[in-house]
Design a protein around this motif. Structure first.
Motif, PDB file in Angstrom:
ATOM      1  N   ILE A 399       0.839  -1.193   0.000  1.00 12.19           N
ATOM      2  CA  ILE A 399       0.000   0.000   0.000  1.00 12.19           C
ATOM      3  C   ILE A 399       0.877   1.246   0.000  1.00 12.19           C
ATOM      4  O   ILE A 399       2.073   1.187   0.328  1.00 12.19           O
ATOM      5  N   VAL A 400       0.291   2.363  -0.387  1.00 14.39           N
ATOM      6  CA  VAL A 400       0.962   3.656  -0.327  1.00 14.39           C
ATOM      7  C   VAL A 400       0.202   4.499   0.688  1.00 14.39           C
ATOM      8  O   VAL A 400      -0.958   4.861   0.476  1.00 14.39           O
ATOM      9  N   SER A 401       0.848   4.769   1.821  1.00 12.04           N
ATOM     10  CA  SER A 401       0.222   5.530   2.897  1.00 12.04           C
ATOM     11  C   SER A 401       0.969   6.846   3.070  1.00 12.04           C
ATOM     12  O   SER A 401       2.141   6.857   3.466  1.00 12.04           O
ATOM     13  N   PRO A 430      -8.741   1.542   2.908  1.00 11.64           N
ATOM     14  CA  PRO A 430      -8.803   2.936   2.447  1.00 11.64           C
ATOM     15  C   PRO A 430      -8.752   3.930   3.603  1.00 11.64           C
ATOM     16  O   PRO A 430      -9.240   3.656   4.702  1.00 11.64           O
ATOM     17  N   ASP A 431      -8.148   5.080   3.341  1.00 11.36           N
ATOM     18  CA  ASP A 431      -8.072   6.147   4.343  1.00 11.36           C
ATOM     19  C   ASP A 431      -8.282   7.481   3.640  1.00 11.36           C
ATOM     20  O   ASP A 431      -7.625   7.775   2.643  1.00 11.36           O
ATOM     21  N   LEU A 438      -2.841   0.825   7.440  1.00  8.70           N
ATOM     22  CA  LEU A 438      -2.814  -0.573   7.842  1.00  8.70           C
ATOM     23  C   LEU A 438      -3.861  -0.865   8.908  1.00  8.70           C
ATOM     24  O   LEU A 438      -4.128  -0.036   9.779  1.00  8.70           O
ATOM     25  N   ALA A 439      -4.427  -2.066   8.816  1.00  4.61           N
ATOM     26  CA  ALA A 439      -5.325  -2.592   9.844  1.00  4.61           C
ATOM     27  C   ALA A 439      -4.776  -3.944  10.278  1.00  4.61           C
ATOM     28  O   ALA A 439      -4.426  -4.774   9.438  1.00  4.61           O
ATOM     29  N   ALA A 440      -4.692  -4.162  11.587  1.00  5.32           N
ATOM     30  CA  ALA A 440      -4.142  -5.399  12.141  1.00  5.32           C
ATOM     31  C   ALA A 440      -5.237  -6.196  12.833  1.00  5.32           C
ATOM     32  O   ALA A 440      -6.031  -5.640  13.604  1.00  5.32           O
ATOM     33  N   TYR A 441      -5.276  -7.491  12.563  1.00  7.64           N
ATOM     34  CA  TYR A 441      -6.259  -8.393  13.149  1.00  7.64           C
ATOM     35  C   TYR A 441      -5.491  -9.479  13.906  1.00  7.64           C
ATOM     36  O   TYR A 441      -4.690 -10.203  13.310  1.00  7.64           O
ATOM     37  N   LEU A 442      -5.737  -9.574  15.206  1.00 12.29           N
ATOM     38  CA  LEU A 442      -4.962 -10.481  16.040  1.00 12.29           C
ATOM     39  C   LEU A 442      -5.848 -11.485  16.767  1.00 12.29           C
ATOM     40  O   LEU A 442      -6.942 -11.141  17.225  1.00 12.29           O
ATOM     41  N   VAL A 443      -5.344 -12.711  16.851  1.00 10.48           N
ATOM     42  CA  VAL A 443      -5.955 -13.758  17.662  1.00 10.48           C
ATOM     43  C   VAL A 443      -4.966 -14.082  18.776  1.00 10.48           C
ATOM     44  O   VAL A 443      -3.806 -14.436  18.503  1.00 10.48           O
ATOM     45  N   LEU A 444      -5.393 -13.931  20.024  1.00  6.44           N
ATOM     46  CA  LEU A 444      -4.492 -14.133  21.155  1.00  6.44           C
ATOM     47  C   LEU A 444      -4.514 -15.584  21.628  1.00  6.44           C
ATOM     48  O   LEU A 444      -5.488 -16.300  21.430  1.00  6.44           O
ATOM     49  N   ARG A 445      -3.421 -15.986  22.261  1.00  7.24           N
ATOM     50  CA  ARG A 445      -3.362 -17.314  22.866  1.00  7.24           C
ATOM     51  C   ARG A 445      -4.287 -17.369  24.074  1.00  7.24           C
ATOM     52  O   ARG A 445      -4.599 -16.327  24.678  1.00  7.24           O
ATOM     53  N   ASP A 446      -4.745 -18.553  24.409  1.00  9.22           N
ATOM     54  CA  ASP A 446      -5.651 -18.723  25.541  1.00  9.22           C
ATOM     55  C   ASP A 446      -5.062 -18.123  26.806  1.00  9.22           C
ATOM     56  O   ASP A 446      -3.893 -18.388  27.156  1.00  9.22           O
ATOM     57  N   GLY A 447      -5.868 -17.308  27.475  1.00  9.86           N
ATOM     58  CA  GLY A 447      -5.453 -16.712  28.747  1.00  9.86           C
ATOM     59  C   GLY A 447      -4.614 -15.462  28.626  1.00  9.86           C
ATOM     60  O   GLY A 447      -4.272 -14.845  29.642  1.00  9.86           O
ATOM     61  N   GLU A 448      -4.251 -15.052  27.414  1.00  8.38           N
ATOM     62  CA  GLU A 448      -3.411 -13.868  27.229  1.00  8.38           C
ATOM     63  C   GLU A 448      -4.251 -12.625  26.980  1.00  8.38           C
ATOM     64  O   GLU A 448      -5.389 -12.705  26.495  1.00  8.38           O
ATOM     65  N   LEU A 491     -12.403 -10.225   6.586  1.00  8.59           N
ATOM     66  CA  LEU A 491     -12.004  -9.536   7.811  1.00  8.59           C
ATOM     67  C   LEU A 491     -12.886  -8.316   8.018  1.00  8.59           C
ATOM     68  O   LEU A 491     -13.167  -7.578   7.066  1.00  8.59           O
ATOM     69  N   PRO A 492     -13.332  -8.064   9.251  1.00  9.31           N
ATOM     70  CA  PRO A 492     -14.232  -6.931   9.491  1.00  9.31           C
ATOM     71  C   PRO A 492     -13.515  -5.600   9.286  1.00  9.31           C
ATOM     72  O   PRO A 492     -12.308  -5.489   9.511  1.00  9.31           O
ATOM     73  N   ARG A 493     -14.241  -4.618   8.853  1.00  8.00           N
ATOM     74  CA  ARG A 493     -13.697  -3.268   8.659  1.00  8.00           C
ATOM     75  C   ARG A 493     -14.243  -2.361   9.753  1.00  8.00           C
ATOM     76  O   ARG A 493     -15.448  -2.279   9.965  1.00  8.00           O
ATOM     77  N   ASN A 494     -13.332  -1.640  10.430  1.00  2.19           N
ATOM     78  CA  ASN A 494     -13.748  -0.763  11.521  1.00  2.19           C
ATOM     79  C   ASN A 494     -14.237   0.585  11.037  1.00  2.19           C
ATOM     80  O   ASN A 494     -14.916   1.303  11.753  1.00  2.19           O
ATOM     81  N   ALA A 495     -13.792   0.959   9.831  1.00  2.00           N
ATOM     82  CA  ALA A 495     -14.150   2.292   9.364  1.00  2.00           C
ATOM     83  C   ALA A 495     -14.685   2.203   7.954  1.00  2.00           C
ATOM     84  O   ALA A 495     -14.533   1.225   7.267  1.00  2.00           O
TER      85      ALA A 495
END
Length: 495
Positions: A399-401, A430-431, A438-448, A491-495
């Motif tokens: 991307i070009v930001s 888009p912005d 950039l948009a980051a999508y994270l899955v955490l380990r159990d209990g973290e 992936l969901p978009r927040n904006a």
């Protein structure tokens, strides 16, 4: 490729060991008559080792003689295209080899396709018939033939050998059909097993889907090695770990997310080889896996179109866990700029490759886009001072930001190294002010636990400010297709 290299590699991997002279004559006679495609490889294995267990799946064990007999019973018309919509099983191998033995073209179909996508594939690939598992019956479009006759086997090779068509991953739109070439001899096999130490008679679990390029390649290699192939219809990490031990598996053919899932369970049997392909290795995965299973990890970078580009060995991955390794014997890789000129060492450019297993084009198209005999992979990358290749990301993902070039994969790999993070995806969105961000999508380990601000600060400390994701989203899991690739569109978009 030199005859000396081929002979030396085959000797090192146990393919030139002494045996029954009559069987050896029949073995090489089968290759001479049927060629080095699946039809010939199964027949040479059955001629040399008929009583060896060829496949162990969820339902049965079959010897090489039985596997060939069942494959020869499949009766389809030469020249037709026949779809295969099947999970990993002996039955799928029998259907696949049976179709190509009759001179028909098998089309390997992703089991994750929707009914609508399947209908489009049947139409675009002009399928004459569809062989499918019972569970997919409701997806089959009306009017497509699903009954395949069973008869005596073909006594002679077809006039025109069947050509396997592998569908592209289809993460967006309708997947295209890529025509796979038939190997012309031993050199493609030797290129891979020279770098990945698979041996004749190994027990190989193919966890990657057989309809996927890497799973299909694993099948080709396993048949050539007269291996015992272990298959499970669905990949379950706990069941896979049990199967590794139960069946005394030597080697695992998988996609990276499968290794990641295996690490969520107690370590299983130590492997001699764990070979992965299909997507990039997330940051830290190579080291964590080898710490649990031993220095057995090999990462093959390639594509449906290019077959292989480079292979990273355990030594490569210990030294640099994100490298894609080096080109194997007989493969040439170039990093080119937009004017198709080589870039200086260390600079990022477009990755081009040539080898003898480049695809023959997409179905419905006769041409393939090449530059001076080199095929573009669609990826951007660079080569370090040791000659190791690194893939910086897809050319169309960059991307070009705010006027700066940003590679999502660079940030994704950084975040994957956080101990709290189980899996992560970073994409461009888009912005209004910066064009893209950039948009980051994270899955955490159990209990973290982890906060958005901590994620952003971690990126800010290690990367330039324009790499910091404004959107940080925590999910319970990333949407993936049947081959483990993340579906960015879901992936969901927040904006």
């Amino acid at each position: 490729m030199g005859a000396l290299f081929i002979a030396a590699t085959m000797a090192r991997r146990g393919l030139l060991t002494p045996g029954n002279p009559v069987r050896i004559v029949r073995q090489f006679g089968a290759l001479g008559r049927w060629g080095f495609g699946l039809a010939g490889e199964l027949r040479q294995a059955a001629a040399r080792s008929p009583e060896r267990i060829a496949v162990i799946d969820d339902e049965r064990e079959v010897t090489y003689a039985q596997l060939l007999r069942n494959a020869e019973a499949v009766d389809v018309r030469a020249g037709d295209r026949v779809g295969l919509l099947c999970r990993n099983s002996a039955a799928m191998i029998e259907a696949l080899v049976g179709v190509t033995s009759r001179g028909a073209d098998p089309v390997l179909i992703n089991t994750g396709l929707s009914a609508h996508q399947l209908e489009q594939v049947c139409e675009e690939q002009n399928l004459a018939a569809l062989i499918h598992d019972d569970e997919f019956a409701e997806r089959v479009p009306g009017g497509i033939t699903t009954k395949v006759e069973m008869s005596g086997g073909p006594g002679r090779p077809p006039t025109r050998p069947g050509r396997t068509i592998v569908l592209t991953s289809g993460t967006t739109g309708v997947p295209k059909g890529a025509r796979r070439p038939t190997p012309g001899g031993f050199s493609p096999l030797c290129s891979v097993i020279d770098r990945i130490p698979l041996h004749a008679g190994d027990r190989i679990m193919i966890a990657a889907p057989l309809f996927h390029t890497w799973g299909f390649a694993g099948l080709q290699i396993a048949l050539a090695l007269r291996a015992t192939i272990v298959l499970q219809r669905r990949f379950d990490p706990a069941e896979a770990a049990k199967a590794l031990e139960k069946h005394r598996v030597d080697a695992l053919i998988a996609v990276p997310v499968m290794l990641q899932n295996l690490l969520d369970h107690p370590p299983g049997r130590k492997l001699r080889v764990a070979a992965v392909s299909g997507s990039a290795l997330p940051g830290g995965l190579a080291t964590r896996f080898m710490d649990s299973y031993g220095d057995c990890l090999y990462n093959l970078y390639g594509s449906t179109e290019a077959s292989w580009v480079s292979i990273a060995t355990p030594a490569d991955l210990r030294d640099s866990p994100t490298t894609a390794g080096r080109p194997p014997h007989g493969t040439r890789v170039e990093i080119l700029d937009d004017q198709n000129k080589p870039v200086p060492q260390g600079e990022v450019g477009r990755i081009f490759v040539t080898n003898e297993m480049l695809f023959e084009g997409y179905t419905g198209q006769n041409q393939r886009s090449k530059t001076d005999g080199l095929l573009g992979t669609g990826d951007l990358g660079h080569v370090d001072t040791h000659g190791r290749l690194y893939v910086d990301g897809r050319a169309d993902d960059m991307i070009v930001s705010g006027g700066e070039n940003v590679f999502p994969a660079e940030v994704e790999d950084l975040l994957a190294g956080l101990p709290q993070v189980r899996e992560v995806a970073v994409i461009g969105v888009p912005d209004d002010d910066w064009g893209q961000r950039l948009a980051a999508y994270l899955v955490l380990r159990d209990g973290e636990t982890l906060s958005e601000d901590v994620v952003r600060e971690h990126v800010r400390r290690h990367r330039a400010r324009f790499c910091v994701p404004r959107d940080v989203v925590f999910l319970t899991g990333l949407p993936r297709n049947a081959t483990g690739k993340v579906l960015a569109r879901d992936l969901p978009r927040n904006a």
